[in-house]
Motif scaffolding. Structure first.
Motif, PDB file in Angstrom:
ATOM      1  N   VAL A 130      31.858  32.498  43.424  1.00 30.03           N
ATOM      2  CA  VAL A 130      31.663  31.059  43.206  1.00 30.03           C
ATOM      3  C   VAL A 130      30.236  30.776  42.730  1.00 30.03           C
ATOM      4  CG1 VAL A 130      31.668  28.807  44.320  1.00 30.03           C
ATOM      5  CG2 VAL A 130      33.435  30.467  44.894  1.00 30.03           C
ATOM      6  N   GLU A 131      29.260  31.402  43.380  1.00 29.69           N
ATOM      7  CA  GLU A 131      27.870  31.201  42.973  1.00 29.69           C
ATOM      8  C   GLU A 131      27.622  31.756  41.570  1.00 29.69           C
ATOM      9  OE1 GLU A 131      25.132  32.790  45.739  1.00 29.69           O
ATOM     10  OE2 GLU A 131      23.375  31.857  44.841  1.00 29.69           O
ATOM     11  N   LEU A 132      28.278  32.877  41.233  1.00 28.37           N
ATOM     12  CA  LEU A 132      28.129  33.446  39.900  1.00 28.37           C
ATOM     13  C   LEU A 132      28.645  32.492  38.836  1.00 28.37           C
ATOM     14  CD1 LEU A 132      27.594  35.753  37.904  1.00 28.37           C
ATOM     15  CD2 LEU A 132      29.849  36.662  38.491  1.00 28.37           C
ATOM     16  N   ILE A 133      29.803  31.883  39.074  1.00 30.58           N
ATOM     17  CA  ILE A 133      30.359  30.946  38.092  1.00 30.58           C
ATOM     18  C   ILE A 133      29.428  29.751  37.930  1.00 30.58           C
ATOM     19  CG2 ILE A 133      32.301  29.427  37.590  1.00 30.58           C
ATOM     20  CD1 ILE A 133      34.117  31.404  39.002  1.00 30.58           C
ATOM     21  N   GLY A 134      28.864  29.256  39.038  1.00 34.00           N
ATOM     22  CA  GLY A 134      27.913  28.156  38.934  1.00 34.00           C
ATOM     23  C   GLY A 134      26.690  28.538  38.109  1.00 34.00           C
ATOM     24  N   ILE A 135      26.201  29.764  38.295  1.00 31.68           N
ATOM     25  CA  ILE A 135      25.051  30.215  37.505  1.00 31.68           C
ATOM     26  C   ILE A 135      25.426  30.310  36.029  1.00 31.68           C
ATOM     27  CG2 ILE A 135      23.519  32.184  37.102  1.00 31.68           C
ATOM     28  CD1 ILE A 135      23.524  32.670  40.099  1.00 31.68           C
ATOM     29  N   MET A 136      26.616  30.821  35.732  1.00 31.52           N
ATOM     30  CA  MET A 136      27.057  30.917  34.341  1.00 31.52           C
ATOM     31  C   MET A 136      27.196  29.538  33.712  1.00 31.52           C
ATOM     32  SD  MET A 136      27.583  34.171  33.343  1.00 31.52           S
ATOM     33  CE  MET A 136      25.892  34.204  33.774  1.00 31.52           C
ATOM     34  N   GLN A 137      27.665  28.559  34.494  1.00 29.96           N
ATOM     35  CA  GLN A 137      27.741  27.201  33.971  1.00 29.96           C
ATOM     36  C   GLN A 137      26.348  26.682  33.590  1.00 29.96           C
ATOM     37  OE1 GLN A 137      30.257  25.589  37.340  1.00 29.96           O
ATOM     38  NE2 GLN A 137      31.239  24.498  35.643  1.00 29.96           N
ATOM     39  N   GLY A 138      25.360  26.931  34.459  1.00 33.53           N
ATOM     40  CA  GLY A 138      24.003  26.491  34.142  1.00 33.53           C
ATOM     41  C   GLY A 138      23.441  27.188  32.915  1.00 33.53           C
TER      42      GLY A 138
END
Length: 393
Positions: A130-138
């Motif tokens: 979940v945190e990885l996807i958030g980082i990729m979104q940023g």
């Protein structure tokens, strides 16, 4: 999570043989709960860089980003290794047929994503999907990884080609889920889409509620956008139309995967070419050094041969005349030392003969006594000559 999806997910995790199934299930469930309209789980065959194929669980679809006040949906694929979470996921940007990958700081030309969070994944105990996807979104919000090939009309055509996958988007069993699903969303701006609509359609959208089902209607075009109406089709035609759409989607997916493989092969070939050029340059440098050493060795050989020829022309000198003292006194000292050493060697060999019973004791004592007396005289004379020459012991 839907019970059907949950059961399918548990079955896939057992079939593939994930090491940490509970953690995998929890992370995937969190992702599907947060991105239920954007990502779907699939069990697909992943081909590693070394050519090894492996069945892995993947999350395929899009992630929404905001770029310059407009919302975009980036097509992505998250591959989860069997040793997850000990090993970081493999992230790819999966452009559709009308998109191109924009290589940048965190994405290469093949669509492979790189980030320090992935590089140091194993060093952090709290790393999660979940945190990885958030980082990729940023990251994608700062630098979108894809761009459209042509104008808005081509983007609308791509949306129309992607509208039909919703018909066959179920969750197959783990043994039959090797066929990849097409991206759910397309990379189109909501502002651009809204600008192509007629004013009556925009007014109708403004009057509709902003619930989840209405958002899905806005995101997927209706069948009329394809130039056909479901009311105009017979059941046989509708069935044929659905099969044609599925076949087209399978072809597009296979072509996209083949193109990715070709890009990876091209990258490997380019890397091999660079390594070959570097090795060739190294060999050239080594050859240059060897040639220089050969020239130096030939020059030294010529000098040595010249010196040898010069020495051969020198006249021969008597050894006895060369090895002598600089004066009569020095010559006398030289002879005395030689005689004293000869006497000492003689006494030594007499000792050896006596020990081996080759000489009688009386004869041995007689000769040793005479030699010792003579050796004493030689040593006294040597000492006297050294004193005369100024040598102090």
């Amino acid at each position: 999570m839907d019970p059907e999806i949950a059961g399918w997910l548990q079955s896939v995790l057992r079939t593939i043989g994930y090491q940490h199934r509970d953690r995998m299930y929890a992370d995937v469930e969190s992702v599907l709960r947060l991105f239920q309209n954007f990502l779907v789980p699939k069990a697909e065959t992943y081909t590693h860089d070394d050519g090894r194929s492996q069945l892995l669980l993947s999350l395929i679809g899009t992630v929404p980003i905001v770029y310059q006040s407009a919302t975009y949906n980036i097509p992505v694929a998250f591959w989860l290794p069997t040793s997850y979470p000990s090993v970081a996921p493999i992230v790819f940007v999966t452009p559709t047929a009308l998109m191109l990958v924009k290589a940048g700081k965190y994405v290469d030309i093949s669509g492979r994503c790189y980030h320090p969070y992935l590089a140091y994944w194993s060093n952090r105990s709290d790393s999660n999907l979940v945190e990885l996807i958030g980082i990729m979104q940023g990251v994608f919000s700062q630098e979108p990884p894809v761009y459209a090939k042509s104008n808005t009309s081509s983007q609308q055509q791509q949306q129309q080609q992607q509208a039909s996958p919703a018909v066959g988007g179920g969750y197959p069993s783990p043994t039959t889920s090797l066929r990849p699903a097409p991206p759910i969303l397309s990379y189109t701006s909501r502002q651009t889409t809204s600008s192509t609509m007629s004013s009556s359609q925009q007014q109708q959208q403004q009057q509709q509620p902003s619930d989840l089902s209405q958002q899905q209607q806005n995101r997927y075009p209706s069948p009329s956008n394809f130039g056909l109406s479901t009311q105009q089709l017979t059941p046989q035609q509708a069935q044929l139309y659905t099969k044609l759409q599925s076949a087209l989607l399978e072809f597009n997916t296979a072509s996209s995967r083949e193109m990715d493989n070709l890009v990876n092969v091209n990258k490997q070939l380019n890397d091999a070419e660079n390594r070959t050029k570097a090795e060739l340059q190294s060999l050239r440098d080594l050859n240059s050094k060897i040639q220089h050493n050969i020239v130096t060795l030939n020059r030294c050989t010529e000098q040595l041969n010249s010196k040898i020829e010069q020495i051969r022309t020198w006249p021969e000198e008597p050894v006895d005349e060369i090895i002598c003292g600089s004066s009569v006194v020095h010559n006398q000292l030289f002879e005395l030392v030689a005689e004293e050493i000869a006497i000492e060697d003689t006494i030594y060999y007499l000792d050896q003969a006596l020990s081996q019973d080759k000489v009688e004791l009386n004869a041995y004592m007689k000769h040793v006594r005479n030699l010792s007396r003579e050796q004493f005289m030689k040593k006294a004379l040597i000492k006297k000559v050294k004193a005369q020459l100024g040598h102090v012991e």
